[in-house]
Design a protein around this motif. Structure first.
Motif, mmCIF file in Angstrom:
data_model
loop_
_atom_site.group_PDB
_atom_site.id
_atom_site.type_symbol
_atom_site.label_atom_id
_atom_site.label_comp_id
_atom_site.label_asym_id
_atom_site.label_seq_id
_atom_site.Cartn_x
_atom_site.Cartn_y
_atom_site.Cartn_z
ATOM 1 N N UNK A 166 0.828 -1.208 0.000
ATOM 2 C CA UNK A 166 0.000 0.000 0.000
ATOM 3 C C UNK A 166 0.864 1.261 0.000
ATOM 4 N N UNK A 167 1.910 1.265 0.831
ATOM 5 C CA UNK A 167 2.787 2.434 0.919
ATOM 6 C C UNK A 167 3.479 2.703 -0.409
ATOM 7 N N UNK A 168 3.985 1.653 -1.034
ATOM 8 C CA UNK A 168 4.719 1.801 -2.299
ATOM 9 C C UNK A 168 3.790 2.253 -3.416
ATOM 10 N N UNK A 169 2.626 1.659 -3.492
ATOM 11 C CA UNK A 169 1.668 2.050 -4.531
ATOM 12 C C UNK A 169 1.206 3.488 -4.334
ATOM 13 N N UNK A 170 1.068 3.911 -3.085
ATOM 14 C CA UNK A 170 0.676 5.292 -2.803
ATOM 15 C C UNK A 170 1.706 6.267 -3.362
ATOM 16 N N UNK A 171 2.984 5.948 -3.194
ATOM 17 C CA UNK A 171 4.037 6.822 -3.705
ATOM 18 C C UNK A 171 4.117 6.772 -5.231
ATOM 19 N N UNK A 172 3.977 5.588 -5.805
ATOM 20 C CA UNK A 172 3.997 5.477 -7.272
ATOM 21 C C UNK A 172 2.818 6.215 -7.885
ATOM 22 N N UNK A 173 1.671 6.172 -7.210
ATOM 23 C CA UNK A 173 0.485 6.866 -7.725
ATOM 24 C C UNK A 173 0.692 8.371 -7.757
ATOM 25 N N UNK A 174 1.639 8.868 -6.956
ATOM 26 C CA UNK A 174 1.942 10.295 -6.962
ATOM 27 C C UNK A 174 2.830 10.704 -8.121
ATOM 28 N N UNK A 224 21.375 8.574 9.620
ATOM 29 C CA UNK A 224 22.599 8.169 8.915
ATOM 30 C C UNK A 224 22.290 7.676 7.506
ATOM 31 N N UNK A 225 21.167 6.991 7.340
ATOM 32 C CA UNK A 225 20.816 6.392 6.054
ATOM 33 C C UNK A 225 20.587 7.422 4.965
ATOM 34 N N UNK A 226 20.241 8.631 5.337
ATOM 35 C CA UNK A 226 19.945 9.662 4.340
ATOM 36 C C UNK A 226 21.111 9.877 3.386
ATOM 37 N N UNK A 227 22.329 9.718 3.878
ATOM 38 C CA UNK A 227 23.507 9.933 3.041
ATOM 39 C C UNK A 227 23.596 8.914 1.910
ATOM 40 N N UNK A 228 22.937 7.752 2.076
ATOM 41 C CA UNK A 228 23.004 6.692 1.061
ATOM 42 C C UNK A 228 21.806 6.702 0.120
ATOM 43 N N UNK A 229 20.895 7.642 0.304
ATOM 44 C CA UNK A 229 19.681 7.654 -0.508
ATOM 45 C C UNK A 229 19.728 8.680 -1.629
ATOM 46 N N UNK A 230 20.867 9.344 -1.780
ATOM 47 C CA UNK A 230 21.093 10.226 -2.922
ATOM 48 C C UNK A 230 20.000 11.229 -3.149
ATOM 49 N N UNK A 231 19.504 11.249 -4.389
ATOM 50 C CA UNK A 231 18.484 12.232 -4.778
ATOM 51 C C UNK A 231 17.099 11.594 -4.882
ATOM 52 N N UNK A 232 16.870 10.564 -4.102
ATOM 53 C CA UNK A 232 15.556 9.895 -4.116
ATOM 54 C C UNK A 232 14.445 10.904 -3.869
ATOM 55 N N UNK A 233 13.339 10.746 -4.591
ATOM 56 C CA UNK A 233 12.188 11.638 -4.400
ATOM 57 C C UNK A 233 11.068 10.970 -3.623
ATOM 58 N N UNK A 234 11.149 9.643 -3.411
ATOM 59 C CA UNK A 234 10.118 8.911 -2.671
ATOM 60 C C UNK A 234 10.794 7.810 -1.866
ATOM 61 N N UNK A 235 10.560 7.799 -0.557
ATOM 62 C CA UNK A 235 11.225 6.836 0.319
ATOM 63 C C UNK A 235 10.188 6.198 1.241
ATOM 64 N N UNK A 236 10.147 4.862 1.211
ATOM 65 C CA UNK A 236 9.316 4.103 2.136
ATOM 66 C C UNK A 236 10.216 3.579 3.251
ATOM 67 N N UNK A 237 9.948 4.005 4.487
ATOM 68 C CA UNK A 237 10.737 3.594 5.646
ATOM 69 C C UNK A 237 10.026 2.451 6.373
ATOM 70 N N UNK A 238 10.802 1.483 6.845
ATOM 71 C CA UNK A 238 10.228 0.291 7.466
ATOM 72 C C UNK A 238 9.625 0.567 8.837
#
Length: 324
Positions: A166-174, A224-238
């Motif tokens: 659901x979370x992933x589809x919500x972001x893709x739908x955007x 800390x993880x933000x440094x490894x996520x580059x220029x991501x525009x949509x992030x699903x956190x566990x």
């Protein structure tokens, strides 16, 4: 009990039925017995009952830690569910050895035990004491090591994979081209299931999954993880705690949520609605999880039967941390 029976004008057997919550007592008689119990200050003697029935009406809860938000909420919900059913709760920590935790519970003569989250993985490699009934929360159903002939433990879990989908589809739908994932520990059942749901949603959309970035459930690991996520525009956190650390790190980088990056968490902790911005997340029903686990365990203890695997649905809570 004899004094209660005399005051209420009933037999000792009727008092026993009221004490044991038997349905074979009409409401007027039950009310009269309960009134007499209250006037006399009568309470069932747990030790005497245990000698008679062979049950202590005590259940165990096995955890590896109570430092995580999810585990502390499950402890509260489980304690409340057990109390509603007239059972006491004994908490033990497993550390690296769930066998030691089981032995401690056996020494306390518990009727059964609930194994919580991270401790569930340890249970798979351990043979519990004979006769100890188990319900595993967020674990794989099956027999313990070396006991293929023994009944498999019952399992209760949230629909982690469905929530992640659901979370992933919500972001893709955007309109986001892809969705990155800040995952939990590799040895966590819940984290693995959430990762599976994320991958499945991307695959269904024909999108290749980006490399997983992994945290340890803490807000600090999210930062800390933000440094490894580059220029991501949509992030699903566990989980929500890692999402909290991530949003702070993004702000430090000068990236705005949700204008530059959409973020979704998992759990819907009580503070999620007060994050800045309020966090879009997947809600777990901790009360329903605990109620299902306690009910399944007591049904097993009292031999009234219950489902072997129960899955509790999750819900997307759409707040201000996501936008097209």
């Amino acid at each position: 009990m004899a004094m209660v029976a005399s005051r209420a004008g009933v037999s000792g057997q009727t008092v026993s039925r009221v004490v044991n919550d038997s349905p074979r007592v009409d409401p007027a008689t039950r009310a009269r017995v309960e009134k007499a119990m209250g006037e006399l200050g009568y309470r069932p003697h747990r030790a005497a009952r245990a000698l008679r029935t062979g049950r202590t009406q005590t259940i165990g809860l096995v955890v590896t830690t109570l430092a995580t938000v999810g585990n502390s909420r499950m402890l509260q919900a489980t304690a409340e569910a057990a109390e509603r059913r007239g059972y006491a709760l004994l908490v033990v920590t497993a550390g690296e050895s769930v066998a030691t935790a089981f032995a401690r519970l056996q020494d306390q003569s518990v009727d059964g035990a609930i194994v919580l989250n991270e401790a569930s993985a340890l249970t798979q490699a351990t043979t519990p004491p004979e006769g100890l009934r188990l319900v595993v929360i967020d674990g794989v159903a099956g027999h313990a090591a070396g006991s293929a002939s023994a009944p498999a433990s019952r399992t209760v879990s949230s629909d982690h994979a469905g929530g992640a989908t659901k979370a992933t589809r919500h972001l893709l739908a955007g309109g986001h081209v892809t969705v990155h994932h800040l995952a939990g520990p590799a040895d966590s059942f819940a984290a693995s299931e959430r990762e599976r749901g994320w991958r499945g949603a991307l695959q269904d959309a024909g999108v290749e999954a980006p490399p997983v970035v992994r945290g340890d459930w803490s807000a600090e690991s999210g930062y800390v993880a933000a440094a490894s996520l580059g220029t991501a525009t949509a992030i699903f956190c566990a989980n929500d705690q890692m999402a909290l650390g991530l949003t702070r790190a993004l702000a430090d980088q000068g990236r705005r949520v949700p204008e530059d990056v959409s973020v979704v968490g998992f759990d819907d902790v009580p503070d999620a609605a007060n994050y800045r911005p309020p966090l879009t997340t997947i809600r777990q029903d901790f009360s329903a999880l605990a109620e299902a686990a306690v009910s399944a365990l007591i049904a097993d203890i009292e031999e009234t039967g219950s489902e072997s695997a129960i899955v509790i649905s999750t819900e997307l809570i759409d707040r201000s941390s996501t936008r097209p």
